[in-house]
Design a protein around this motif. Structure first.
Motif, PDB file in Angstrom:
ATOM      1  N   PRO A   1     -23.396  38.355 -19.865  1.00 43.12           N
ATOM      2  CA  PRO A   1     -22.844  37.010 -19.635  1.00 43.12           C
ATOM      3  C   PRO A   1     -21.368  36.890 -20.018  1.00 43.12           C
ATOM      4  N   LEU A   2     -20.987  37.564 -21.095  1.00 43.10           N
ATOM      5  CA  LEU A   2     -19.591  37.487 -21.529  1.00 43.10           C
ATOM      6  C   LEU A   2     -18.694  38.376 -20.665  1.00 43.10           C
ATOM      7  N   LEU A   3     -19.227  39.516 -20.190  1.00 42.60           N
ATOM      8  CA  LEU A   3     -18.465  40.327 -19.239  1.00 42.60           C
ATOM      9  C   LEU A   3     -18.234  39.552 -17.943  1.00 42.60           C
ATOM     10  N   ALA A   4     -19.227  38.755 -17.543  1.00 43.38           N
ATOM     11  CA  ALA A   4     -19.076  37.944 -16.335  1.00 43.38           C
ATOM     12  C   ALA A   4     -17.946  36.924 -16.500  1.00 43.38           C
ATOM     13  N   ALA A   5     -17.851  36.329 -17.689  1.00 46.27           N
ATOM     14  CA  ALA A   5     -16.765  35.373 -17.945  1.00 46.27           C
ATOM     15  C   ALA A   5     -15.412  36.071 -17.871  1.00 46.27           C
ATOM     16  N   LEU A   6     -15.344  37.303 -18.384  1.00 42.84           N
ATOM     17  CA  LEU A   6     -14.096  38.065 -18.339  1.00 42.84           C
ATOM     18  C   LEU A   6     -13.710  38.406 -16.903  1.00 42.84           C
ATOM     19  N   ILE A   7     -14.687  38.838 -16.099  1.00 42.66           N
ATOM     20  CA  ILE A   7     -14.416  39.175 -14.699  1.00 42.66           C
ATOM     21  C   ILE A   7     -13.950  37.938 -13.928  1.00 42.66           C
ATOM     22  N   SER A   8     -14.588  36.794 -14.190  1.00 38.19           N
ATOM     23  CA  SER A   8     -14.192  35.557 -13.512  1.00 38.19           C
ATOM     24  C   SER A   8     -12.760  35.180 -13.846  1.00 38.19           C
ATOM     25  N   TRP A   9     -12.359  35.399 -15.088  1.00 38.33           N
ATOM     26  CA  TRP A   9     -10.983  35.086 -15.486  1.00 38.33           C
ATOM     27  C   TRP A   9      -9.997  36.034 -14.814  1.00 38.33           C
ATOM     28  N   VAL A  10     -10.337  37.329 -14.762  1.00 33.99           N
ATOM     29  CA  VAL A  10      -9.438  38.323 -14.166  1.00 33.99           C
ATOM     30  C   VAL A  10      -9.280  38.097 -12.667  1.00 33.99           C
TER      31      VAL A  10
ATOM     32  N   GLY B   1     -24.429  59.066 -20.095  1.00 31.81           N
ATOM     33  CA  GLY B   1     -25.370  57.972 -20.325  1.00 31.81           C
ATOM     34  C   GLY B   1     -24.663  56.673 -20.646  1.00 31.81           C
ATOM     35  N   ASP B   2     -23.652  56.741 -21.519  1.00 31.78           N
ATOM     36  CA  ASP B   2     -22.928  55.525 -21.881  1.00 31.78           C
ATOM     37  C   ASP B   2     -22.133  54.969 -20.702  1.00 31.78           C
ATOM     38  N   MET B   3     -21.541  55.857 -19.895  1.00 35.53           N
ATOM     39  CA  MET B   3     -20.789  55.383 -18.734  1.00 35.53           C
ATOM     40  C   MET B   3     -21.712  54.722 -17.709  1.00 35.53           C
ATOM     41  N   LEU B   4     -22.898  55.304 -17.518  1.00 31.79           N
ATOM     42  CA  LEU B   4     -23.854  54.684 -16.604  1.00 31.79           C
ATOM     43  C   LEU B   4     -24.328  53.334 -17.149  1.00 31.79           C
ATOM     44  N   ALA B   5     -24.549  53.261 -18.458  1.00 31.88           N
ATOM     45  CA  ALA B   5     -24.964  51.997 -19.076  1.00 31.88           C
ATOM     46  C   ALA B   5     -23.886  50.929 -18.889  1.00 31.88           C
ATOM     47  N   LEU B   6     -22.623  51.319 -19.034  1.00 27.41           N
ATOM     48  CA  LEU B   6     -21.525  50.382 -18.803  1.00 27.41           C
ATOM     49  C   LEU B   6     -21.459  49.952 -17.337  1.00 27.41           C
ATOM     50  N   LEU B   7     -21.723  50.902 -16.422  1.00 29.38           N
ATOM     51  CA  LEU B   7     -21.727  50.575 -14.996  1.00 29.38           C
ATOM     52  C   LEU B   7     -22.831  49.565 -14.683  1.00 29.38           C
ATOM     53  N   ILE B   8     -23.986  49.724 -15.338  1.00 29.40           N
ATOM     54  CA  ILE B   8     -25.072  48.755 -15.163  1.00 29.40           C
ATOM     55  C   ILE B   8     -24.610  47.366 -15.590  1.00 29.40           C
ATOM     56  N   ALA B   9     -24.000  47.289 -16.765  1.00 33.01           N
ATOM     57  CA  ALA B   9     -23.543  45.996 -17.286  1.00 33.01           C
ATOM     58  C   ALA B   9     -22.502  45.365 -16.364  1.00 33.01           C
ATOM     59  N   VAL B  10     -21.560  46.163 -15.875  1.00 31.17           N
ATOM     60  CA  VAL B  10     -20.521  45.643 -14.974  1.00 31.17           C
ATOM     61  C   VAL B  10     -21.146  45.180 -13.654  1.00 31.17           C
ATOM     62  N   SER B  11     -22.141  45.925 -13.152  1.00 39.78           N
ATOM     63  CA  SER B  11     -22.808  45.538 -11.900  1.00 39.78           C
ATOM     64  C   SER B  11     -23.529  44.209 -12.063  1.00 39.78           C
TER      65      SER B  11
END
Length: 312
Positions: free
Chosen positions: A125-134, A171-181
């Motif tokens: 949810p907080l990454l989504a707020a960051l993406i919306s701002w960018v 593994g961590d990069m894929l986990a981050l990709l999941i969160a960003v997606s």
């Protein structure tokens, strides 16, 4: 996957609870969704299939069958057709995000712990707020900026294990990709309020199944693994989403998101109890920081919603 994860898909209906009884039902349905989503890692650890793409294929097929049956029962054939007709390009965007996230979830578990994957998703949810701002320069409150900064710090602590060779950086990069997606899907649905999650997720798992059918070495599995794959698709993914979209319409969005944090909390507990998979210390520290930031921010949002409703 924890979807979740989709995790935290935005609410598709009216925000205020209609009555105390409906609110109670909504809370129970959303909690049931979080519990269903939290079983993904533990179920995956029971599988004997060595090909990750085989797992992605069958999980997606069973999830698609469940979701199609759910829409037909809930909306009827004509209503289901209208859902797909009204999806538009936004629905396709959410579907692609979900296909990426659900596929990466299975693959990431081959390289890192369930705790790493689920706790990184808690900050969606907080990454989504960051993406919306960018991307759209949407206004972000000071409280949200603070929470975003704390989440970034927690993520940095978690992925630092991969920098010194403690765990695989893949593994961590894929986990981050999941969160960003998931965060990207959240941004799309917030900007397209008419978008319904169920048909978009259905299309997403169909896309994932098509890609997996091309990537998999073979699609055969034992009867035991088929039962587990059915549970991963129909129960973990399909039932979880069905419960969430039903319950989230009855309670405020901040409360739905707050209850959904049961998923990243319970997921590591199941694999610890069933598979003795103990997260690394930095995973626990970073994950605790992310969860605390999210819970405090969601609590702030919920209180603000209540004040706004009381003022009306």
């Amino acid at each position: 996957m924890s979807v979740s994860a989709v995790p935290l898909p935005p609410v598709t209906g009216p925000d205020p609870a209609k009555s105390s009884s409906e609110a109670a039902i909504g809370c129970l349905l959303v909690a049931g969704a979080a519990i269903a989503w939290s079983t993904g890692g533990a179920l995956t650890r029971f599988l004997e299939v060595s090909d990750n793409w085989t797992v992605v294929f069958w999980r997606s097929v069973f999830a698609a069958l469940f979701l199609m049956c759910f829409m037909l029962v809930r909306d009827g054939p004509r209503g289901t057709l209208r859902l797909f007709q009204h999806m538009g390009l936004a629905g396709l965007g959410v579907a692609i995000c979900f296909a990426i996230a659900s596929s990466c979830f299975i693959i990431a578990l081959s390289y890192t712990t369930v705790a790493n994957v689920l706790l990184l998703q808690a900050g969606v949810p907080l990454l989504a707020a960051l993406i919306s701002w960018v991307l759209f320069r949407e206004r972000v409150s000071t409280a949200t900026w603070i929470a975003i900064a704390v989440v970034i710090a927690g993520v940095a602590i978690m992925v630092s294990d991969s920098l010194d060779g403690e765990v695989s950086p893949i593994g961590d990069m894929l986990a981050l990709l999941i969160a960003v997606s998931f965060a990207s899907a959240t941004v799309i649905t917030r900007r397209k309020a008419h978008l319904r999650m169920t048909p978009a997720v259905f299309l997403g798992v169909v896309i994932a199944a098509c890609v997996a059918s091309l990537m998999a070495g073979q699609l055969s599995a034992s009867a035991r693994d088929f039962a587990l794959l059915f549970a991963l698709g129909a129960v973990n993914l399909g039932l979880g989403l069905a419960l969430f979209v039903s319950g989230a319409r009855l309670i405020p969005s901040a409360l739905a998101a707050l209850i959904s944090t049961l998923e990243p909390v319970l997921g590591p507990v199941w694999v610890w109890l069933l598979h003795n998979e103990v997260p690394a210390p930095r995973t626990l520290i970073g994950g605790a920081i992310i969860l605390c930031a999210l819970l405090m921010h969601l609590n702030w949002q919920y209180r603000r919603q209540r004040r706004i409703q009381a003022a009306r």
